[in-house]
Design a protein around this motif. Sequence first.
Motif, mmCIF file in Angstrom:
data_model
loop_
_atom_site.group_PDB
_atom_site.id
_atom_site.type_symbol
_atom_site.label_atom_id
_atom_site.label_comp_id
_atom_site.label_asym_id
_atom_site.label_seq_id
_atom_site.Cartn_x
_atom_site.Cartn_y
_atom_site.Cartn_z
ATOM 1 N N ALA A 108 -40.723 5.538 54.435
ATOM 2 C CA ALA A 108 -42.834 5.215 53.324
ATOM 3 C C ALA A 108 -42.601 6.851 54.209
ATOM 4 N N LEU A 109 -43.258 7.752 53.017
ATOM 5 C CA LEU A 109 -44.056 8.660 53.039
ATOM 6 C C LEU A 109 -45.232 9.238 52.980
ATOM 7 N N PHE A 110 -45.746 9.696 53.932
ATOM 8 C CA PHE A 110 -46.968 10.400 54.336
ATOM 9 C C PHE A 110 -47.303 11.550 54.546
ATOM 10 N N ARG A 111 -48.268 12.158 53.229
ATOM 11 C CA ARG A 111 -48.371 13.773 53.469
ATOM 12 C C ARG A 111 -50.428 13.733 53.031
ATOM 13 N N THR A 112 -50.369 14.456 54.175
ATOM 14 C CA THR A 112 -52.265 14.898 53.773
ATOM 15 C C THR A 112 -52.068 16.508 54.099
ATOM 16 N N GLY A 113 -52.595 17.409 53.032
ATOM 17 C CA GLY A 113 -53.094 18.597 53.638
ATOM 18 C C GLY A 113 -54.063 19.475 52.750
ATOM 19 N N SER A 114 -54.313 20.632 53.523
ATOM 20 C CA SER A 114 -55.534 21.133 52.520
ATOM 21 C C SER A 114 -55.229 22.115 51.694
ATOM 22 N N PHE A 115 -56.177 22.356 51.158
ATOM 23 C CA PHE A 115 -55.152 23.185 49.796
ATOM 24 C C PHE A 115 -56.528 24.316 49.491
ATOM 25 N N ILE A 116 -56.429 25.469 49.146
ATOM 26 C CA ILE A 116 -57.438 26.865 48.494
ATOM 27 C C ILE A 116 -57.208 27.532 47.248
ATOM 28 N N LEU B 89 -47.362 18.025 47.503
ATOM 29 C CA LEU B 89 -47.278 17.505 48.724
ATOM 30 C C LEU B 89 -46.126 17.744 48.189
ATOM 31 N N SER C 73 -53.388 30.031 49.596
ATOM 32 C CA SER C 73 -53.433 30.374 51.081
ATOM 33 C C SER C 73 -51.787 29.137 51.001
ATOM 34 N N VAL D 67 -50.175 25.531 52.169
ATOM 35 C CA VAL D 67 -50.928 24.130 51.776
ATOM 36 C C VAL D 67 -51.225 24.152 54.334
ATOM 37 N N GLN D 68 -52.379 23.297 53.901
ATOM 38 C CA GLN D 68 -51.923 23.521 55.562
ATOM 39 C C GLN D 68 -52.443 21.978 55.544
ATOM 40 N N MET D 69 -50.823 21.410 56.100
ATOM 41 C CA MET D 69 -50.461 20.359 56.171
ATOM 42 C C MET D 69 -51.006 19.191 57.721
ATOM 43 N N HIS D 70 -51.814 18.474 57.392
ATOM 44 C CA HIS D 70 -52.323 17.413 58.712
ATOM 45 C C HIS D 70 -51.957 16.346 59.314
ATOM 46 N N GLU D 71 -50.961 15.764 57.854
ATOM 47 C CA GLU D 71 -50.278 14.836 58.390
ATOM 48 C C GLU D 71 -48.786 14.952 57.138
ATOM 49 N N HIS D 72 -47.366 14.811 58.113
ATOM 50 C CA HIS D 72 -46.187 14.944 57.576
ATOM 51 C C HIS D 72 -45.176 13.777 57.634
ATOM 52 N N ARG D 73 -45.955 12.561 58.032
ATOM 53 C CA ARG D 73 -44.869 11.667 58.433
ATOM 54 C C ARG D 73 -43.862 10.606 57.758
#
Lengths: 349, 259
Positions: free
Chosen positions: A186-194, A261, B210, B212-218
């Motif tokens: 199971a893969l979980f990804r979270t990130g911020s983008f501008i 992602l 810019s 991507v700023q990754m907050h979670e990579h599991r």
Amino acid sequence: MEVITYQCPNCAAPLEFNSETQKWDCKFCLSSFEESDLQKMQTQETAEPEESEQDDQEQTGQKCYFCPNCGAEIVTDESTVASFCTFCGNPVVLPKKMDGLFRPQQVVPFQLNKEQAKQALYQLCRKKPLLPRDFTDKAHIEKVTGIYVPFWLNDCYVNANLQATGERVSSWKKGDTQYTKTDVYALFRTGSFIYRDIPSDASKKMDDDMMDALEPFSFEELKEFQMPYLSGYFAQRYDVSKEECRERVKKRIEQSTKEKLRETCLHYTAVQVSSSSADIIKADSKYVMLPVWLLYTKYHSKDYLFAMNGQTGKMVGELPMSIPKAFLIGGIIAVATTILGTIGGLLLC
Amino acid sequence: MLKRFLTLSLTILLLFACNVPVGAVRADLPLGLGEIRIIDNADLLSEQEEKQIEEYGEQIAQETGLIVLIQTTNSTNGKEIRRYLADAYEDLGYNDSMPSIMLGIDMGNRELAVVTSIVSEEYFPVKKTNAMVDDVTDYLSDGEYQRAAKKFLDETYETIRNYGVKPVKEIVLISLGAGVVLALIVVAVMVAVHPKLSNNQVSASRYLASKVQMHEHRDQYLRSHTAAVKINSNTGGSSSGGRFSSSSGGHYSGSSGKF
């Protein structure tokens, strides 16, 4: 309402923007003027209002103006801000329609002139036997029109997440048996983008998908908006608000964040995305005008719109296809092959 | 314009097809003894079946002028089946200068062969004997030995009968088919290269300011499963063919295969 025609101070003929020199040319006395010259002329004209004050009248959502050159009526719709007089061909700009919120902040001036647009179109049509003659006809290609299309450029700060299932497959052989092992994660990804300057077309008249396909524009060429840039082209002001546009922008962002992602799910044989979302935390929009060449064709009762990026020359749209021509060519080939094949077959047998 | 063109084309094609003489040239038939020999050492045919085949084959042998030999056996004594067949043919007093065609069936190795003397190779090239082997194999596999022999005889007759006859109808039809296919391909290519401008939307990723700023990579392990598949070995046979010599040095051509 005021109607402006940028006139040559030497001979009073109308001035048109030259996309090659990025100056304003008089086609009659061949004079050329810088942006600063036009600003001076505009200041003088504002100081001394023209004697022939223009009238406007509303006719079922359309506006009527008088050409400052020949006095003929120019009828435009609510969103048109630059056009031509149908009688004398004089380019006119309607500056009052761009007051306040409707004044664009910036503009990308045309880089390709009409001749270059036509040449690109000729090149596209060359050796394309299925294009109908009506389309490739020189007189038709002459109708290609330059238009400044209103766009919102959106800056967005986005938080996005993605959940997926990844599979790693390994395979080995033992005796006469092939084994395949699949490890599931199971893969979980979270990130911020501008995101900066995502364009979205702000005119109801323009096909959104087509305008999106015209990208990319080089926004390094953005200049502070000046009315004279519109002289010699058609132009529309926005009639789709930035809030409405942002819905479309959000969809594009969702797709983009999902792709980005997904790219971080490395070293898997297969990745199946189960869910993804993107939230725009903060957004800002800028109103600009972008240059587009358009050619409208009606063929067999169907409308075809061809568009070209007025800065980069990128072409989009649907081009008509002549079915009778396809049948004719196919028939000639089939008959010729049959005759030659039969002769050859009989000789060889 | 299109209608006129199609009408004209069809007219030309029909006129052309009509003017080509059907069955234009027919080559001479092989001049030979025109007889059939059936030696059923493996007892694959009943007496009645053997008689029927003999009568049927006699007619064909007479009409074609060929010596037709059908030989069955339980063992080739270690010889390659084609050579065994050629040797058996020569043992009967024939030689490679006589027009002939032979069918050999070896029940010991479950092999078959179609062999022709070198003078008949013109009528029965390897391509043809290969095809005959393939056609007969189907019947042998099903244990239908009489039908296999009849198929062999029929193909022998058809081959001689059609030798030198120009198959005009087939040529025209094949040319027409090729013409239609070529026309479709050309038109398809033209349609493919017809200016279809890409109306694909540019990805918004292009406007990323810019990284991507990754907050979670599991990555969380869930489960594994293993599948096992038995590898099949290839058991299919294929026919082989070409020129060869008999034990006495006679020249023959033919094909063999398994059933």
